[in-house]
Design an enzyme around this catalytic site. Sequence first.
Site, short mmCIF file in Angstrom:
data_model
loop_
_atom_site.label_atom_id
_atom_site.label_comp_id
_atom_site.label_asym_id
_atom_site.label_seq_id
_atom_site.Cartn_x
_atom_site.Cartn_y
_atom_site.Cartn_z
N ASP A 1 0.88 -1.16 0.00
CA ASP A 1 0.00 0.00 0.00
C ASP A 1 0.92 1.22 0.00
O ASP A 1 2.13 1.11 0.23
CB ASP A 1 -0.93 -0.01 1.22
CG ASP A 1 -2.11 0.95 1.04
OD1 ASP A 1 -2.05 1.80 0.12
OD2 ASP A 1 -3.08 0.86 1.82
C1 BGC Z 1 -4.92 3.44 0.31
C2 BGC Z 1 -5.09 2.47 -0.84
C3 BGC Z 1 -4.93 3.19 -2.15
C4 BGC Z 1 -3.58 3.89 -2.17
C5 BGC Z 1 -3.32 4.66 -3.44
C6 BGC Z 1 -3.63 4.23 0.20
O1 BGC Z 1 -3.57 5.23 1.17
O2 BGC Z 1 -4.93 2.73 1.54
O3 BGC Z 1 -6.33 1.83 -0.76
O4 BGC Z 1 -5.06 2.31 -3.21
O5 BGC Z 1 -3.51 4.81 -1.08
O6 BGC Z 1 -4.09 5.78 -3.52
#
Ligand code: BGC
Length: 767
Positions: free
Chosen positions: A282
Site C-alpha cells: 500500500d
Molecule cells: C490506500 C489504498 C490506495 C492507495 C493509493 C492508500 O492510502 O490505503 O487503498 O489504493 O492509497 O491511492
Amino acid sequence: MMNLPKPIVVLAMISCSLTSFAQTVPQLGKNSVKEVIAAMTLEEKATLVVGASKPPANQSTMAGGAMIGATQAKVPGAAGNTAAIPRLGIPSMVLSDGPAGVRIQPIRNGDSTKTYYATAFPVGTLLASSWDPALVNRVGKAFGNEVLEYGVDILLAPGVNIHRNPLNGRNFEYYSEDPLIAGTMAGAIINGVQSNGVGTSIKHFAANNQETNRTTINTLVSERALREIYLRGFRIAIAASNPWTVMSSYNKINGTYTAERHDLITTVLRDEWHFKGFVMTDWGGGRNWVDEMKAGNDLIEPGRPSQTQAIISAVQHDSLSVKALDENVEHILNIVLQSPSFKHYQYSNKPDLKAHAEISRQAATEGMVLLKNDDHTLPLKGVKVIAAFGNASYNTIAGGTGSGDVNKAYVVSVRQGLDNAGYICDAGLTYDYTTYLKQEKAKAPAGRRAPAPAEFMESEEMINKRSGSTDIALITIGRNAGEGSDRNLQTNYNLTDAEKQQIKKIATAFHHQGKKVVIVLNIGGVIDMNGWQDDADAILLAWQPGLEAGNAIADVLSGKVNPSGKLATTFPVTYTDVPSAKNFPGTPEGKPEQVIYQEGIYVGYRYYDTFNVKPQYEFGYGLSYTNFSISGLKLNTSTMTKNLTAAVSVKNTGGVAGKQVVQIYVSAPAKSIDKPVQELRAFGKTKLLQPGESQVLTFNISVNDLASYHTAQSEWITDAGKYTLKAGASSRDIKQAAVFTVPAPIVTENDHKAFELPVEISELKGK
Ligand code: BGC
C-alpha cells in the site's frame, strides 16, 4: 569501402557496431522474461521494483527517468505507476484507485471543455447486498472499460477486508462480515474488470480492519481466525479470478508488517494458494524495503529513490540475494507483458459514460435493502407531493471519501430523482434546504474537503404546515466516512439528539394528519437504529448508491424496481453488542498501538447466532414488495464424502414481480474444536419471478467448504458426524432444513504453520 574521409569512416563503424549492439539487447515480448532479466543491471532491477511516482535521484543514470514524467502526464490523478526501462522494451504501467470507479483528475490544465469524469458506481456494501455476483460482474465489465479507455493498466481495487466493526471508516469500500460473500463479490468484479485486458489489485492483504493508526497498528490475531475469516475472502476471490496483483496492507499482523511477512505473501499466497501475479505495498506501507523484497512483496509504491538505493546496497552487501530480487522482477514483468501500455493500446479517453451510468443505476436498485415497510407504505401509492427532509435529500452521497472517492460529473440527488420520476417535492422545503446548504458551503474553508454541514433543522411551524399540504414525509439520513479515520460513535454511528428530535417532530405532525413517514438511509456502513426507527412507517437502506443515486432511490420508492437486497452485514441492537466493541480500535486508548482480535472467528452473525445475541436486523435480512415461499429442499445424498447438491424451489406467492435470495447455512458438528452454530456456505438469487412463478435453485457444496482450521495440526478438517443444511431467507428466517452425515473425518488440506503470535491472547470460544 568508398573513399570517405577518415573521421566519417570511424563514425560509420561506430554506428554500425551500435546497431548490432542494440539488436542483441533483449527486448520484453521478443525475448523471454528470463532473458530480459539476465540482461538487466542491478540498478535497473532495483528501479523496476520501486514505483516511479517521484523522479529518481540521479536522472542521468536511470533509464526510466525521462519516461516517468511522461507517464505521470499520461493519466493525471492516477495514484502511481511502475518504472519504465526503454532499453529493454519495458514500459511504465499506470495504477489508479479505487473500488467504486476510476479515480483520476477530471479536468486537466484548467481546460474544462474536455473532461475526464468517471462513473461512480455503488459502493461495495451496496454491491454485496445484491447477493448477485452476475450483476457485480456486469458492473466490473463497465468499470474495467473505463480503466482501459482512460489509459490505466491496473485498478487498485477491489477491497476485500471484513466488516469486523461497524466503525471502520472504510467499510463502505468493503463487502461484508462474511468471507464467502466478500470473496465471491470480489471475484465477480475482478473477472468483469479484467475481461477488458486490464488488471486489478485486490486489497488490503490482510487484516486491515480499521483506519485508526492504520500505518502502524499491530493486529494480534489467531491463525485460525486469520485463515477462516480474514484471509478466506481473498482466497475465494483469487481462486475465482486470478487478479493481476495483490496489495499488502499497512498494518502489522502479530508483530510484523504484512508487506514484510514471508509466511503471508509467499507461503500462503503463492505456495498454498498458487497466486501468479505480483504483490505491491500500500502507499508507503511497511518500513523495511529489503525485508519486503525477501517476503515476496515485489513492488514498493509509490516509490522513492532512497528505496531503490537501499535495495541496490542490500544486494551489494549480500543481505538480499540476486535470486530473490530476480523473482520480484519476474513477477512484475509477467504482468507488464499483459498490460495495455505494453500493447500500445490506443485509449480513447471517451468511455460510454451514459451507458455506464445506466448500469450503475440498475446495480444500485438491486443492492438497496428494504428494512421496514409497515402497512405496505412502499411502494408509494396515491402520492404526488412529497415533503423531502434531511440534508441528504438535497446533497445526496454517492460514495465515501478518500482514495475510494470517484471524480464524477454529477450526483442525482434524492429530490432530483423524485422529480425525474414525476413526483413534486415541496418547493418551500427545497428552498430552505438548498439555501442553507449553499450558505454552509460558502462558509467552508477553500481548498480543503469541508466537513459535512450540520443537519438543517426545519421549524416546527413549517413541519406542521407541510404535513397538511403534502402527501407524505420523506427523510433522508446521510452519513459519510473514508480513508484515514474511523467513524465517531456518537456523531456518525449514532443519530444525534437533534436528528432524532427532528424525526420525532416530523412523524408526530404527519401521523397526526394520517400521513406516512418514509426514511431513506444514505449511508456507507451500519448505523444505530434504536428508538427513532419506530417513528418511520418504512425504511429503505439505499447505502451510497453512486452517481445515479436519486434516480435509483426513486426507482425503488415508486415500485418501478422491487427491492431484493439483503444485508451482508449485521445491524446490531446497540454498538456494545458488536463482538469487537471492546477491542476497537485497540490499546492504549487514544493512541492505539495494538488491537487484539479477541472475538476470534466469532465475527458478525457467527457471533450473534452462536451466543444468542438478538440483532436489530440480522445478516441476510431484507424485505420485498411481494412474498416468496421456499420449499421442497432436496439433497442428492444423505452421506457426503466429496460433494453434495441441494435444490430448493422458490415461488413468488405475492402480487408483484420480484427476486428472492436463498441462503444456505450449514451447522457442523463441533467434535474436535468449537464452531459457530451455523455458517453461510452457498447462496443464490432467482431471476425476476412473476406472481405465481417458481424457480428451482441448486447449490453445490464440497467437503472443502465445510472444513475448519485446526491450528495444532495445520490442517483443514471436515469432522465426521451429523450436519444440518438450512435454506433461509435470512440467517434467522430458515425455511427448510435437511440432515446429512459425513461418515469419517476428512483432512481436506494440509497447510504450513504460520502467523505465530508473539504473545498469548485469550480468544472467545463457542459453546
Ligand atoms: C490506500 C489504498 C490506495 C492507495 C493509493 C492508500 O492510502 O490505503 O487503498 O489504493 O492509497 O491511492
